[in-house]
Design an enzyme around this catalytic site. Sequence first.
Site, PDB file in Angstrom:
ATOM      1  N   HIS A   1      -9.380  -1.445  -8.002  1.00 37.45           N
ATOM      2  CA  HIS A   1      -9.246  -0.325  -7.065  1.00 37.45           C
ATOM      3  C   HIS A   1      -8.408   0.796  -7.675  1.00 37.45           C
ATOM      4  O   HIS A   1      -8.744   1.978  -7.559  1.00 37.45           O
ATOM      5  CB  HIS A   1      -8.638  -0.829  -5.753  1.00 37.45           C
ATOM      6  CG  HIS A   1      -8.424   0.253  -4.742  1.00 37.45           C
ATOM      7  ND1 HIS A   1      -9.445   1.059  -4.286  1.00 37.45           N
ATOM      8  CD2 HIS A   1      -7.298   0.682  -4.095  1.00 37.45           C
ATOM      9  CE1 HIS A   1      -8.964   1.925  -3.406  1.00 37.45           C
ATOM     10  NE2 HIS A   1      -7.667   1.723  -3.269  1.00 37.45           N
TER      11      HIS A   1
ATOM     12  N   ASP B   1       0.840  -1.190   0.000  1.00 37.09           N
ATOM     13  CA  ASP B   1       0.000   0.000   0.000  1.00 37.09           C
ATOM     14  C   ASP B   1       0.878   1.244   0.000  1.00 37.09           C
ATOM     15  O   ASP B   1       1.771   1.367   0.824  1.00 37.09           O
ATOM     16  CB  ASP B   1      -0.920  -0.006   1.228  1.00 37.09           C
ATOM     17  CG  ASP B   1      -1.968   1.085   1.161  1.00 37.09           C
ATOM     18  OD1 ASP B   1      -2.249   1.579   0.047  1.00 37.09           O
ATOM     19  OD2 ASP B   1      -2.515   1.447   2.216  1.00 37.09           O
TER      20      ASP B   1
END
Length: 297
Positions: A212, A140
């Site tokens: 995403h 991330d």
Amino acid sequence: MQNYQLGIFNEEANIFNVTEYKVNENISSSRIKKALNNALHGKSEEIEVVVSFGKDILEVLAPQIQPKGFKNYVQLNGVNDFVMPSNQADLYFRVIGIDNSQVLDKTIQIQEALKDITTIVISENGFVYKDHRDLTGFVDGSANPKEEKKYLAAIVPEGEPAAGGSFVFHQKWVHDLVKFNELPVSIQEKVIGRTKPDSIELEGDAMPADSHVSRTDASHEGVAMKIWRRSFPFGSATEKGLFFIAYTCDPFRIDIQLERMLGNTKDGVYDQMMNYSKATTGAYSFAPSLEDLKTIL
Ligand code: HEM
Ligand code: MG
């Protein structure tokens, strides 16, 4: 030149706490300011605190600070009954460091200073998981803006109202890890839009429109809606997820990304990740520049 709060760009910390407080009814500004001073008093070289304010309390404490486009976060609804609820509060503290004891001590100092005038809305601890991965196992932060670009993405520029400040968005996400982990890795990669081991962005036909990355890598009228993300994973036997944190020069950028995740676009395409993780809180706040912060304290 207005100086931003340093903790916003800290990339060394690996222990985190976020606590959000609602100020109780009928508490005077001077009492709030005194409590804030006690909360923030004392310096440690190894700890950084980002303090930010909800719209209602900022108007009371510092009407002179008027960030353009600042608002309370209101629940968003999407396709498939997707919901992103609001827990809008008043005072936000992100304490970060490299030593668990110090992060906890500071968190407790703040909490004790505020305890007589506030109610805690949420307090969440987290840490860097493996090599900066979310608990889904994906790295991330890969596409966060680099070098100077992160300041452009996160800080209100010189010449604008409340320059040097930053809009903050907090959103707690709870994962259904069992469901996500049942997917073959090749499908997980399509949900995220990057490869799992080495975080390479999928390209061309391999990149689904409902990944995403496709939903959040957005432009509006030719401007890339870049934000600076500082999320942290949290986990226990009972609950696992990501405490999403983003800093931006304009909250509209976050709004666009959230609406695209929810499928609130002409094509109705929504973020596949919404099938594996649920937003349980959401709030906007504003982290004033150091100079503006001094006028509040
Ligand atoms: C990218 C995870 C929620 C905005 C990513 C990536 C991962 C990820 C693994 C790819 C690597 C990277 O570039 O960092 C998650 C998880 C979330 C979540 C697990 C919650 C369950 C959100 C939310 C927003 C957001 C709520 C926006 C408000 C972004 C952006 C990118 C990104 C802007 C980079 C897109 C690009 O330009 O390539 N996220 N994210 N994410 N995410 Fe999230
Ligand atoms: Mg991209």
